[in-house]
Write a protein that holds these residues in place. Sequence first.
Motif, PDB file in Angstrom:
ATOM      1  N   GLY A  77       0.793  -1.224   0.000  1.00 25.95           N
ATOM      2  CA  GLY A  77       0.000   0.000   0.000  1.00 25.95           C
ATOM      3  C   GLY A  77       0.820   1.265   0.000  1.00 25.95           C
ATOM      4  N   ARG A  78       2.077   1.178  -0.403  1.00 26.53           N
ATOM      5  CA  ARG A  78       2.939   2.362  -0.503  1.00 26.53           C
ATOM      6  C   ARG A  78       3.174   2.686  -1.968  1.00 26.53           C
ATOM      7  N   GLY A  79       3.208   3.979  -2.264  1.00 28.45           N
ATOM      8  CA  GLY A  79       3.414   4.388  -3.641  1.00 28.45           C
ATOM      9  C   GLY A  79       3.297   5.889  -3.781  1.00 28.45           C
ATOM     10  N   LYS A  80       2.681   6.324  -4.871  1.00 31.64           N
ATOM     11  CA  LYS A  80       2.593   7.755  -5.163  1.00 31.64           C
ATOM     12  C   LYS A  80       1.438   8.001  -6.121  1.00 31.64           C
ATOM     13  N   CYS A  81       0.797   9.161  -5.992  1.00 31.53           N
ATOM     14  CA  CYS A  81      -0.245   9.603  -6.911  1.00 31.53           C
ATOM     15  C   CYS A  81       0.167  10.935  -7.520  1.00 31.53           C
ATOM     16  N   GLN A  82      -0.192  11.135  -8.774  1.00 31.62           N
ATOM     17  CA  GLN A  82       0.123  12.399  -9.440  1.00 31.62           C
ATOM     18  C   GLN A  82      -0.662  13.548  -8.819  1.00 31.62           C
ATOM     19  N   THR A  83      -1.956  13.314  -8.502  1.00 25.46           N
ATOM     20  CA  THR A  83      -2.769  14.340  -7.833  1.00 25.46           C
ATOM     21  C   THR A  83      -3.436  13.731  -6.603  1.00 25.46           C
ATOM     22  N   GLY A  84      -3.565  14.530  -5.549  1.00 21.56           N
ATOM     23  CA  GLY A  84      -4.269  14.105  -4.347  1.00 21.56           C
ATOM     24  C   GLY A  84      -3.512  13.146  -3.449  1.00 21.56           C
ATOM     25  N   ASP A  85      -2.234  12.961  -3.677  1.00 21.07           N
ATOM     26  CA  ASP A  85      -1.428  11.998  -2.906  1.00 21.07           C
ATOM     27  C   ASP A  85      -1.502  12.290  -1.406  1.00 21.07           C
ATOM     28  N   CYS A  86      -1.541  11.234  -0.598  1.00 21.60           N
ATOM     29  CA  CYS A  86      -1.569  11.399   0.864  1.00 21.60           C
ATOM     30  C   CYS A  86      -0.361  10.666   1.466  1.00 21.60           C
ATOM     31  N   ASN A  87       0.784  11.301   1.368  1.00 18.07           N
ATOM     32  CA  ASN A  87       2.056  10.794   1.907  1.00 18.07           C
ATOM     33  C   ASN A  87       2.418   9.417   1.377  1.00 18.07           C
ATOM     34  N   GLY A  88       2.041   9.140   0.120  1.00 18.68           N
ATOM     35  CA  GLY A  88       2.446   7.890  -0.503  1.00 18.68           C
ATOM     36  C   GLY A  88       1.741   6.651   0.022  1.00 18.68           C
ATOM     37  N   LEU A  89       0.557   6.830   0.629  1.00 16.97           N
ATOM     38  CA  LEU A  89      -0.181   5.694   1.197  1.00 16.97           C
ATOM     39  C   LEU A  89      -1.502   5.463   0.466  1.00 16.97           C
ATOM     40  N   LEU A  90      -1.823   4.209   0.199  1.00 21.02           N
ATOM     41  CA  LEU A  90      -3.142   3.877  -0.341  1.00 21.02           C
ATOM     42  C   LEU A  90      -4.214   4.210   0.688  1.00 21.02           C
ATOM     43  N   GLN A  91      -3.987   3.835   1.949  1.00 19.19           N
ATOM     44  CA  GLN A  91      -4.910   4.103   3.046  1.00 19.19           C
ATOM     45  C   GLN A  91      -4.564   5.453   3.677  1.00 19.19           C
ATOM     46  N   CYS A  92      -5.206   6.506   3.205  1.00 24.40           N
ATOM     47  CA  CYS A  92      -4.890   7.866   3.657  1.00 24.40           C
ATOM     48  C   CYS A  92      -5.106   8.022   5.158  1.00 24.40           C
ATOM     49  N   GLN A  93      -4.171   8.696   5.785  1.00 25.35           N
ATOM     50  CA  GLN A  93      -4.267   9.033   7.200  1.00 25.35           C
ATOM     51  C   GLN A  93      -4.306  10.540   7.405  1.00 25.35           C
ATOM     52  N   ASN A  94      -4.051  11.277   6.329  1.00 24.48           N
ATOM     53  CA  ASN A  94      -4.149  12.731   6.351  1.00 24.48           C
ATOM     54  C   ASN A  94      -4.648  13.201   4.995  1.00 24.48           C
ATOM     55  N   TYR A  95      -4.932  14.491   4.886  1.00 29.04           N
ATOM     56  CA  TYR A  95      -5.504  15.048   3.670  1.00 29.04           C
ATOM     57  C   TYR A  95      -4.537  14.937   2.497  1.00 29.04           C
ATOM     58  N   GLY A  96      -5.098  14.955   1.288  1.00 30.70           N
ATOM     59  CA  GLY A  96      -4.315  14.829   0.069  1.00 30.70           C
ATOM     60  C   GLY A  96      -3.579  16.103  -0.309  1.00 30.70           C
ATOM     61  N   THR A  97      -2.530  15.927  -1.090  1.00 32.85           N
ATOM     62  CA  THR A  97      -1.731  17.042  -1.584  1.00 32.85           C
ATOM     63  C   THR A  97      -2.413  17.662  -2.801  1.00 32.85           C
ATOM     64  N   PRO A  98      -2.530  18.988  -2.845  1.00 28.33           N
ATOM     65  CA  PRO A  98      -3.123  19.641  -4.009  1.00 28.33           C
ATOM     66  C   PRO A  98      -2.327  19.339  -5.280  1.00 28.33           C
TER      67      PRO A  98
END
Length: 155
Positions: A77-98
């Motif tokens: 469950g570790r990785g990265k998203c181009q938009t909305g990433d939440c510290n590289g986690l599939l299971q977000c624990q904090n808000y997403g990055t703009p």
Amino acid sequence: MTTSTLSTFLLLVILFHSTNAAVFTIRNNCPYTVWAGAVPGGGRQLNSGQTWPLTVAAGTAGARIWPRTNCNFDGSGRGKCQTGDCNGLLQCQNYGTPPNTLAEYALNQFSNLDFFDISLVDGFNVPMVFKPNSGGCTRGISCTADINGQCPAEL
């Protein structure tokens, strides 16, 4: 709104079961994969047409659901998203990055009312519809395009 227009949205529907909880049905109506993020709630990959029922406790405030795009996660469950990433986690624990389109809500708040909105304060990445589906309230809201560029510079 036509069905063809709706097919390009991430759709969020609220179904209130009782004063103890609400269920958000997060549906990807986009023709591409979206990884939904939620605080509280975590995250999940949603291929086109898939849904994710998310149960949230009454009294929840300051909560968000948002789409993430172009994500790649490993088996842990570790990785990265181009938009909305939440510290590289599939299971977000904090808000997403703009940038990310936000559905915000607060349940059982002032005078026992529920509040919801769509915000572009963190930018725009996916069109979104957010509508209740019970309690006599069926009027929703939508954000179909990035309108940030139309705002006056002082805003």
